[in-house]
Write a protein that holds these residues in place. Structure first.
Motif, mmCIF file in Angstrom:
data_model
loop_
_atom_site.group_PDB
_atom_site.id
_atom_site.type_symbol
_atom_site.label_atom_id
_atom_site.label_comp_id
_atom_site.label_asym_id
_atom_site.label_seq_id
_atom_site.Cartn_x
_atom_site.Cartn_y
_atom_site.Cartn_z
ATOM 1 N N GLU A 58 7.528 -10.360 72.303
ATOM 2 C CA GLU A 58 8.134 -9.079 72.214
ATOM 3 C C GLU A 58 7.383 -7.980 73.171
ATOM 4 O OE1 GLU A 58 10.703 -7.924 69.075
ATOM 5 O OE2 GLU A 58 10.910 -9.743 68.572
ATOM 6 N N GLY A 59 6.203 -8.383 73.299
ATOM 7 C CA GLY A 59 5.290 -7.375 73.972
ATOM 8 C C GLY A 59 4.313 -6.552 73.400
ATOM 9 N N GLN A 60 3.671 -7.287 72.092
ATOM 10 C CA GLN A 60 2.987 -6.503 71.197
ATOM 11 C C GLN A 60 3.779 -5.405 70.421
ATOM 12 O OE1 GLN A 60 0.251 -8.107 70.076
ATOM 13 N NE2 GLN A 60 0.714 -9.591 71.563
ATOM 14 N N HIS A 61 5.152 -5.437 70.355
ATOM 15 C CA HIS A 61 5.676 -4.445 69.409
ATOM 16 C C HIS A 61 7.264 -5.093 69.107
ATOM 17 C CE1 HIS A 61 7.187 -3.357 73.313
ATOM 18 N NE2 HIS A 61 8.375 -2.797 72.810
ATOM 19 N N TRP A 62 7.675 -4.561 68.171
ATOM 20 C CA TRP A 62 8.888 -4.964 67.675
ATOM 21 C C TRP A 62 10.164 -4.436 68.947
ATOM 22 C CZ3 TRP A 62 8.363 -9.307 65.234
ATOM 23 C CH2 TRP A 62 7.191 -9.415 64.331
ATOM 24 N N ALA A 63 10.304 -5.006 69.955
ATOM 25 C CA ALA A 63 11.164 -4.567 70.804
ATOM 26 C C ALA A 63 12.558 -4.820 70.639
ATOM 27 C CB ALA A 63 10.685 -5.197 72.376
ATOM 28 N N LEU A 64 12.860 -5.577 69.646
ATOM 29 C CA LEU A 64 14.125 -6.151 69.298
ATOM 30 C C LEU A 64 14.716 -5.079 67.850
ATOM 31 C CD1 LEU A 64 14.479 -9.638 70.165
ATOM 32 C CD2 LEU A 64 15.451 -7.815 71.561
ATOM 33 N N GLN A 65 13.585 -4.343 67.481
ATOM 34 C CA GLN A 65 13.912 -3.971 66.132
ATOM 35 C C GLN A 65 15.251 -2.883 65.973
ATOM 36 O OE1 GLN A 65 10.793 -1.640 64.517
ATOM 37 N NE2 GLN A 65 11.850 -0.895 62.877
ATOM 38 N N ASN A 66 15.609 -2.171 67.098
ATOM 39 C CA ASN A 66 16.642 -1.216 67.306
ATOM 40 C C ASN A 66 17.769 -1.620 68.283
ATOM 41 O OD1 ASN A 66 15.975 0.352 65.200
ATOM 42 N ND2 ASN A 66 14.300 1.194 66.552
ATOM 43 N N ALA A 67 17.483 -3.102 68.783
ATOM 44 C CA ALA A 67 18.494 -3.468 69.926
ATOM 45 C C ALA A 67 19.915 -3.849 69.487
ATOM 46 C CB ALA A 67 17.781 -4.939 70.522
ATOM 47 N N TRP A 68 20.877 -3.642 70.388
ATOM 48 C CA TRP A 68 22.272 -3.570 69.995
ATOM 49 C C TRP A 68 22.741 -4.948 69.166
ATOM 50 C CZ3 TRP A 68 26.374 -6.732 71.188
ATOM 51 C CH2 TRP A 68 27.725 -6.180 70.893
ATOM 52 N N VAL A 69 21.727 -6.037 69.857
ATOM 53 C CA VAL A 69 22.324 -7.347 69.178
ATOM 54 C C VAL A 69 22.032 -7.589 67.979
ATOM 55 C CG1 VAL A 69 22.046 -9.872 69.741
ATOM 56 C CG2 VAL A 69 22.577 -8.484 71.790
ATOM 57 N N THR A 70 20.649 -7.479 67.730
ATOM 58 C CA THR A 70 20.123 -7.692 66.618
ATOM 59 C C THR A 70 20.348 -6.526 65.436
ATOM 60 O OG1 THR A 70 18.107 -6.456 67.404
ATOM 61 C CG2 THR A 70 18.043 -8.897 67.329
#
Length: 257
Positions: A58-70
């Motif tokens: 995820e690029g050394q950060h939680w890119a999916l933390q606030n993503a719509w799917v997750t």
């Protein structure tokens, strides 16, 4: 006026609860597997290794933390779906206990409602006392805290952690109780019931791991907790179910035709 015919159930042959093979397959083997996997994940660094891979991808950060799917589809809508399914089970259970048409389903439906409620409830209770952090709280993954193990002494000044076991995946894993529900009504469906709970809990758990909310072991222990609750309740309810199905049972006056 003719009465509404009752919805009957096939008299499913229950497993012999005192048979050592039943307890070995449903209690000892799952418990042993949980302990072995826990050792790999929590004591030998497996949790951090898995989280490192997600974090790196995820690029050394939680890119999916606030993503719509997750954050919205799986987390929010998934929880609503599980809640809606539980409400349907509650309605059906209530109807079964109020009338005679669904009388054969009384104990199986009551079992299912209680198993789902207790599974999620026990996980929530454990979260409140185990005091462990989420990956996103840790300095290793962009947070501010150092990792403190489950049985390690936690500094008094450090804020409480509320991440073990995993709460969200319990909304899916609680439905592994469908395995035991099927044993009561149609044993051939038990693997389908188990698959529902495993897939739902697995999807919920993976989504939260991708957000940085949980380690893999958090979901493992949620699964183990829900399984133990479901099994324990099944062992308690099964004799009552068999007694209610006994052809020699004397029916109360209010239930007689």
């Amino acid at each position: 006026m003719s009465s509404v015919p009752a919805v009957s159930l096939p008299l499913a042959k229950a497993p012999a609860l005192r048979d050592p093979r039943f307890l070995r397959a449903h209690l000892l083997q799952p418990l042993l597997a949980t302990l072995v996997l826990s050792t790999l994940l929590m004591s030998l660094g497996g949790d951090q290794w898995v989280a490192d891979q997600w974090y790196r991808l995820e690029g050394q950060h939680w890119a999916l933390q606030n993503a719509w799917v997750t954050a919205h589809l799986v987390h929010r809508v998934g929880k609503w779906t599980s809640t809606a399914a539980a409400l349907v089970a509650i309605v059906l259970c209530t109807q079964a206990w109020r009338g005679q048409r669904l009388a054969a389903w009384r104990w199986p439906l009551l079992y299912l409602v209680l198993a789902v409620a207790l599974g999620t409830g026990v996980v929530s209770w454990l979260k409140s006392i185990t005091n462990m952090d989420c990956p996103w709280d840790l300095a290793r993954y962009g947070g501010t805290r150092e990792y403190i193990g489950l049985f390690a002494s936690r500094p008094h000044a450090m804020a409480r952690g509320l991440c073990f076991p995993a709460g969200h995946s319990s909304a899916g894993f609680a439905w592994i109780s469908l395995y035991f529900f099927a044993l009561m009504v149609r044993p051939a469906w038990r693997w389908r019931g188990l698959a529902v709970g495993l897939v739902a809990g697995g999807v919920f758990g993976l989504s939260q791991q991708l957000r940085g909310a949980h380690f893999l072991s958090h979901d493992l222990w949620t699964l183990a907790t829900c399984w133990l609750v479901s099994l324990s309740l099944y062992l308690a309810v099964q004799p009552l179910l068999q007694r209610s199905r006994s052809p020699h049972r004397t029916m109360p006056a209010g239930e007689q035709a």
